[in-house]
Design a protein around this motif. Structure first.
Motif, PDB file in Angstrom:
ATOM      1  N   THR A 183      74.951  22.931 -42.774  1.00 46.47           N
ATOM      2  CA  THR A 183      74.945  24.271 -42.799  1.00 46.47           C
ATOM      3  C   THR A 183      74.317  24.750 -42.065  1.00 46.47           C
ATOM      4  OG1 THR A 183      72.710  23.986 -44.281  1.00 46.47           O
ATOM      5  CG2 THR A 183      74.889  23.778 -45.501  1.00 46.47           C
ATOM      6  N   ARG A 185      71.493  26.409 -42.083  1.00 47.59           N
ATOM      7  CA  ARG A 185      69.907  26.467 -42.304  1.00 47.59           C
ATOM      8  C   ARG A 185      69.525  24.965 -41.649  1.00 47.59           C
ATOM      9  NH1 ARG A 185      66.664  25.539 -48.099  1.00 47.59           N
ATOM     10  NH2 ARG A 185      64.838  25.163 -47.039  1.00 47.59           N
ATOM     11  N   ASP A 186      70.499  24.060 -41.591  1.00 49.04           N
ATOM     12  CA  ASP A 186      70.165  22.496 -41.132  1.00 49.04           C
ATOM     13  C   ASP A 186      70.023  22.651 -39.635  1.00 49.04           C
ATOM     14  OD1 ASP A 186      70.418  21.322 -43.654  1.00 49.04           O
ATOM     15  OD2 ASP A 186      72.391  21.443 -43.585  1.00 49.04           O
ATOM     16  N   VAL A 188      68.809  25.106 -37.800  1.00 49.50           N
ATOM     17  CA  VAL A 188      67.940  25.960 -37.242  1.00 49.50           C
ATOM     18  C   VAL A 188      66.746  25.333 -36.506  1.00 49.50           C
ATOM     19  CG1 VAL A 188      65.868  27.640 -37.963  1.00 49.50           C
ATOM     20  CG2 VAL A 188      67.774  27.775 -39.200  1.00 49.50           C
ATOM     21  N   PHE A 209      76.433  32.388 -40.103  1.00 50.25           N
ATOM     22  CA  PHE A 209      75.017  32.081 -39.978  1.00 50.25           C
ATOM     23  C   PHE A 209      74.306  33.291 -40.692  1.00 50.25           C
ATOM     24  CE2 PHE A 209      75.728  28.582 -37.463  1.00 50.25           C
ATOM     25  CZ  PHE A 209      74.520  27.958 -37.106  1.00 50.25           C
ATOM     26  N   ALA A 212      73.971  33.496 -44.411  1.00 45.33           N
ATOM     27  CA  ALA A 212      73.086  32.591 -44.770  1.00 45.33           C
ATOM     28  C   ALA A 212      71.601  33.057 -44.382  1.00 45.33           C
ATOM     29  CB  ALA A 212      73.307  31.151 -44.122  1.00 45.33           C
ATOM     30  N   TYR A 214      70.589  33.481 -41.032  1.00 49.45           N
ATOM     31  CA  TYR A 214      69.860  33.124 -39.834  1.00 49.45           C
ATOM     32  C   TYR A 214      70.631  33.822 -38.572  1.00 49.45           C
ATOM     33  CZ  TYR A 214      68.089  29.703 -43.197  1.00 49.45           C
ATOM     34  OH  TYR A 214      67.347  29.141 -44.206  1.00 49.45           O
TER      35      TYR A 214
END
Length: 309
Positions: A183, A185-186, A188, A209, A212, A214
Motif C-alpha cells: 500500500t 503507507r508501506d 513511505v 497515494f 491514503a 500520503y
C-alpha cells in the motif's frame, strides 16, 4: 480487339481439341464455346481451327495468337495468386507504433513469430512517447498503435486489448516481499522509482497515494514504466509499474507484489477512424492480444504464489 476471356476459350479449345472438353474445363456450355470461336474467327477474318472428324486442329495463326497471349495468362495467374495471398494475410505491409513498455515486453517475440509465419509481410515498428504514437496513427503514418491508458482522439478508433494492474517490484530480501499487498503507507520513506506525474499512469498513482493520506514522491521518476522496472531489477529500490513492465524485469530474486488500492489501466490498440483496419492489421492485433494474455498470466502467477519473478 480480343479480350482475355475469348483468348482463354481459344486456349482451352487448342488444349482439348474439342469444344466439349473446353466447355467442361471452363464451366461453360458447349454452344457458348462454339459461338465464341465462330465470333472470334469472324472478327479476325481468318479461321482458327480445321474441323476434321469432330476434332479441332488449330491453324498456324491460332498457335501464333496463343504464343503471343501466354504472358497475359501468366500475369493474370500472378495477380490471382497475389490476391489470394493478400486474402490469407501472407503478404502485405504492417506499420506499428507503440510506447516503450510494449515495445520491450510484447512486440519483439511477437514480431519474430509473426515474421516466421508470414515472411513476406513487411513490418516496421516505431517506438515513441504516447502523444506521438497517437499522432502517427491519426495521420496515417502507422496502421495501428499500442499503448497504455490513452486519451480520446477524434480521428482514432480504440480497441481494448486487456487490462493491466499496478504491481510493486522489490528484492526478495526486502520486507515488502512478505506482504500480501503493498500500500502507499508501506512505501513511505522507501527508495521508490516510478512513472512521473506528468503522464496519466503516474497521475493515477499520485491520486491513490493522496487518497491514503500520503504524497507520491518517487526518488527516481521515469517516463516509461519499463525503465522503472529495470532499475528495480538492477537492485535499486522498489518500483511501481504495470504488469507488462514487470515482465520485462523478470530475474531470480526479484519479487512482484500486488498493489492496493488496485489500479487498472486499459491496454489499447488504436486504428484510424477514416478506414477500417486491414485483415493484416486485425490479425496482428489479435496476435498481440494473445501474447499479452500470456505475459500477464506469468506475472499474476508469480504475484499469487508470493514467489520471485
Amino acid at each position: 480487339m480480343l479480350n482475355l476471356r475469348q483468348l482463354e476459350i481459344l486456349r482451352a479449345v487448342v488444349q482439348y481439341r474439342t469444344t466439349v472438353g473446353a466447355a467442361e474445363t471452363l464451366g461453360m456450355s458447349q454452344p457458348t464455346i462454339s459461338n465464341t470461336i465462330r465470333h472470334v474467327e469472324t472478327l479476325l477474318g481468318f479461321a482458327l481451327f480445321e474441323r476434321v472428324s469432330n476434332r479441332l486442329t488449330p491453324t498456324e495463326e491460332a498457335l501464333i495468337l496463343l504464343e503471343e497471349s501466354e504472358p497475359l495468362f501468366l500475369l493474370r495467374d500472378a495477380v490471382n495468386q497475389r490476391a489470394a495471398d493478400l486474402r490469407m494475410g501472407k503478404i502485405g505491409r504492417l506499420r506499428v507504433a507503440t510506447t516503450a513498455e510494449l515495445s520491450e515486453a510484447v512486440l519483439p517475440s511477437l514480431i519474430a513469430d509473426y515474421g516466421r509465419e508470414f515472411p513476406r509481410v513487411q513490418i516496421s515498428v516505431e517506438t515513441r512517447p504516447l502523444d506521438s504514437v497517437l499522432q502517427v496513427v491519426e495521420n496515417g503514418v502507422a496502421d495501428v498503435a499500442f499503448m497504455i491508458s490513452a486519451y480520446e482522439r477524434q480521428g482514432l478508433q480504440f480497441e481494448t486489448v486487456d487490462e493491466l494492474r499496478t504491481v510493486c517490484l522489490c528484492d526478495a530480501q526486502d520486507p515488502l516481499a512478505k506482504l500480501d499487498v503493498v500500500t502507499p503507507r508501506d512505501l513511505v520513506d522507501r527508495p521508490l522509482v516510478g512513472p512521473q506525474v506528468a503522464n496519466r499512469v503516474g497521475l493515477t498513482l499520485a491520486d491513490s497515494f493522496q487518497a491514503a493520506g500520503y504524497d507520491y514522491r518517487p526518488n527516481i521518476e521515469t517516463r516509461f514504466m519499463n525503465t522503472a522496472a529495470r532499475i528495480a531489477s538492477e537492485g535499486w529500490g522498489v518500483a511501481l509499474v504495470d504488469e507488462l513492465s514487470a515482465f520485462t524485469a523478470m530475474r531470480p530474486g526479484l519479487v512482484v507484489r500486488p498493489y492496493a488500492p488496485e489500479l487498472r489501466f486499459d491496454l489499447l490498440a488504436a486504428t484510424p477512424k477514416s478506414r477500417p483496419p486491414s485483415r493484416q492489421t486485425q490479425r496482428f492485433i489479435n496476435a498481440f492480444g494473445k501474447r499479452v494474455v500470456e505475459r500477464i498470466a506469468e506475472v499474476r502467477l508469480a504475484s499469487q504464489r508470493s514467489g520471485t519473478v
